[in-house]
Design a protein around this motif. Structure first.
Motif, PDB file in Angstrom:
ATOM      1  N   GLY A 119       0.818  -1.215   0.000  1.00 43.71           N
ATOM      2  CA  GLY A 119       0.000   0.000   0.000  1.00 43.71           C
ATOM      3  C   GLY A 119       0.847   1.258   0.000  1.00 43.71           C
ATOM      4  O   GLY A 119       0.541   2.230  -0.706  1.00 43.71           O
ATOM      5  N   TYR A 120       1.906   1.243   0.765  1.00 44.50           N
ATOM      6  CA  TYR A 120       2.816   2.391   0.808  1.00 44.50           C
ATOM      7  C   TYR A 120       3.466   2.610  -0.560  1.00 44.50           C
ATOM      8  O   TYR A 120       3.509   3.730  -1.065  1.00 44.50           O
ATOM      9  N   ILE A 121       3.936   1.523  -1.164  1.00 47.94           N
ATOM     10  CA  ILE A 121       4.591   1.622  -2.474  1.00 47.94           C
ATOM     11  C   ILE A 121       3.597   2.093  -3.537  1.00 47.94           C
ATOM     12  O   ILE A 121       3.914   2.955  -4.355  1.00 47.94           O
ATOM     13  N   ILE A 122       2.386   1.557  -3.500  1.00 49.00           N
ATOM     14  CA  ILE A 122       1.349   1.961  -4.464  1.00 49.00           C
ATOM     15  C   ILE A 122       1.053   3.456  -4.320  1.00 49.00           C
ATOM     16  O   ILE A 122       0.962   4.182  -5.306  1.00 49.00           O
ATOM     17  N   GLY A 123       0.902   3.915  -3.077  1.00 44.39           N
ATOM     18  CA  GLY A 123       0.638   5.327  -2.842  1.00 44.39           C
ATOM     19  C   GLY A 123       1.799   6.208  -3.266  1.00 44.39           C
ATOM     20  O   GLY A 123       1.611   7.267  -3.858  1.00 44.39           O
ATOM     21  N   LEU A 124       3.005   5.761  -2.969  1.00 47.46           N
ATOM     22  CA  LEU A 124       4.206   6.531  -3.293  1.00 47.46           C
ATOM     23  C   LEU A 124       4.400   6.662  -4.802  1.00 47.46           C
ATOM     24  O   LEU A 124       4.723   7.736  -5.305  1.00 47.46           O
ATOM     25  N   LEU A 125       4.182   5.563  -5.515  1.00 44.81           N
ATOM     26  CA  LEU A 125       4.413   5.551  -6.954  1.00 44.81           C
ATOM     27  C   LEU A 125       3.150   5.752  -7.779  1.00 44.81           C
ATOM     28  O   LEU A 125       3.211   5.774  -9.008  1.00 44.81           O
ATOM     29  N   ASN A 126       1.985   5.871  -7.102  1.00 45.54           N
ATOM     30  CA  ASN A 126       0.695   6.048  -7.775  1.00 45.54           C
ATOM     31  C   ASN A 126       0.455   4.953  -8.822  1.00 45.54           C
ATOM     32  O   ASN A 126       0.131   5.233  -9.969  1.00 45.54           O
ATOM     33  N   LEU A 127       0.620   3.703  -8.404  1.00 41.52           N
ATOM     34  CA  LEU A 127       0.446   2.575  -9.307  1.00 41.52           C
ATOM     35  C   LEU A 127      -1.028   2.197  -9.426  1.00 41.52           C
ATOM     36  O   LEU A 127      -1.741   2.172  -8.445  1.00 41.52           O
ATOM     37  N   PRO A 128      -1.496   1.842 -10.632  1.00 44.32           N
ATOM     38  CA  PRO A 128      -2.910   1.528 -10.845  1.00 44.32           C
ATOM     39  C   PRO A 128      -3.303   0.064 -10.646  1.00 44.32           C
ATOM     40  O   PRO A 128      -4.449  -0.263 -10.743  1.00 44.32           O
ATOM     41  N   VAL A 129      -2.372  -0.841 -10.385  1.00 44.94           N
ATOM     42  CA  VAL A 129      -2.682  -2.269 -10.334  1.00 44.94           C
ATOM     43  C   VAL A 129      -2.297  -2.846  -8.969  1.00 44.94           C
ATOM     44  O   VAL A 129      -1.353  -3.593  -8.839  1.00 44.94           O
ATOM     45  N   PRO A 130      -3.030  -2.483  -7.918  1.00 42.48           N
ATOM     46  CA  PRO A 130      -2.628  -2.926  -6.582  1.00 42.48           C
ATOM     47  C   PRO A 130      -2.721  -4.422  -6.349  1.00 42.48           C
ATOM     48  O   PRO A 130      -1.887  -4.993  -5.669  1.00 42.48           O
ATOM     49  N   SER A 131      -3.705  -5.095  -6.907  1.00 43.22           N
ATOM     50  CA  SER A 131      -3.867  -6.512  -6.602  1.00 43.22           C
ATOM     51  C   SER A 131      -2.761  -7.361  -7.206  1.00 43.22           C
ATOM     52  O   SER A 131      -2.262  -8.279  -6.573  1.00 43.22           O
ATOM     53  N   LEU A 132      -2.372  -7.080  -8.424  1.00 45.17           N
ATOM     54  CA  LEU A 132      -1.301  -7.843  -9.050  1.00 45.17           C
ATOM     55  C   LEU A 132      -0.001  -7.647  -8.283  1.00 45.17           C
ATOM     56  O   LEU A 132       0.706  -8.621  -8.004  1.00 45.17           O
ATOM     57  N   LEU A 133       0.299  -6.437  -7.924  1.00 42.22           N
ATOM     58  CA  LEU A 133       1.504  -6.165  -7.140  1.00 42.22           C
ATOM     59  C   LEU A 133       1.428  -6.847  -5.778  1.00 42.22           C
ATOM     60  O   LEU A 133       2.408  -7.419  -5.302  1.00 42.22           O
ATOM     61  N   THR A 134       0.254  -6.847  -5.163  1.00 42.85           N
ATOM     62  CA  THR A 134       0.083  -7.484  -3.864  1.00 42.85           C
ATOM     63  C   THR A 134       0.291  -8.989  -3.960  1.00 42.85           C
ATOM     64  O   THR A 134       0.969  -9.582  -3.119  1.00 42.85           O
ATOM     65  N   LEU A 135      -0.270  -9.620  -4.971  1.00 45.25           N
ATOM     66  CA  LEU A 135      -0.094 -11.063  -5.148  1.00 45.25           C
ATOM     67  C   LEU A 135       1.369 -11.416  -5.383  1.00 45.25           C
ATOM     68  O   LEU A 135       1.894 -12.374  -4.804  1.00 45.25           O
ATOM     69  N   ILE A 136       2.041 -10.650  -6.216  1.00 46.83           N
ATOM     70  CA  ILE A 136       3.462 -10.898  -6.485  1.00 46.83           C
ATOM     71  C   ILE A 136       4.279 -10.699  -5.214  1.00 46.83           C
ATOM     72  O   ILE A 136       5.150 -11.515  -4.885  1.00 46.83           O
TER      73      ILE A 136
END
Length: 122
Positions: free
Chosen positions: A26-43
């Motif tokens: 969540g921190y990385i997604i917020g920091l980088l404004n990434l649009p695909v949180p679930s894929l990143l979370t699963l990986i």
């Protein structure tokens, strides 16, 4: 190797690990404004489980609860391939949950992001 009813402990350790991975991702997604949180979370979940468990037999959750993963054949530390298989199988039930939350909260679905597709009004 002693085997007893560890379901409750396993669930709690899994929740701890899920929260830990979720907070970091969540921190990385917020920091980088990434649009695909679930894929990143699963990986991230699979990588975290694989790295931690193949090196120590434990994740942070298992350390806190007092559990470890061992090779069923010899009681020793599992191989990296055993742990990777285990982590992937553990992640599979999470996919429908991520798809549901993405649909409810307006995120791009894992199935769409993976296939590079979108759903639009006709």
């Amino acid at each position: 190797m002693k085997i007893d009813n560890l379901i409750g402990r396993r669930v709690v350790s899994h929740i701890i690990d899920g929260l830990l991975v979720g907070i970091v991702v969540g921190y990385i997604i917020g920091l980088l404004n990434l649009p695909v949180p679930s894929l990143l979370t699963l990986i991230a979940f699979v990588a975290y489980e694989t790295i931690m468990t193949s090196r120590t037999g434990k994740t942070v959750g298992k350390m806190l609860i007092g559990l470890k993963v061992v090779n069923a054949a010899n009681g020793k530390l599992p191989s990296q391939s055993q742990v990777l298989k285990r982590a992937i199988i553990k992640a599979i039930p999470l996919v429908p949950i991520f798809i549901f939350f993405q649909m409810v909260f307006g995120y791009l679905g894992l199935h769409d992001s993976t296939a590079n597709t979108r759903v639009l009004r006709a």
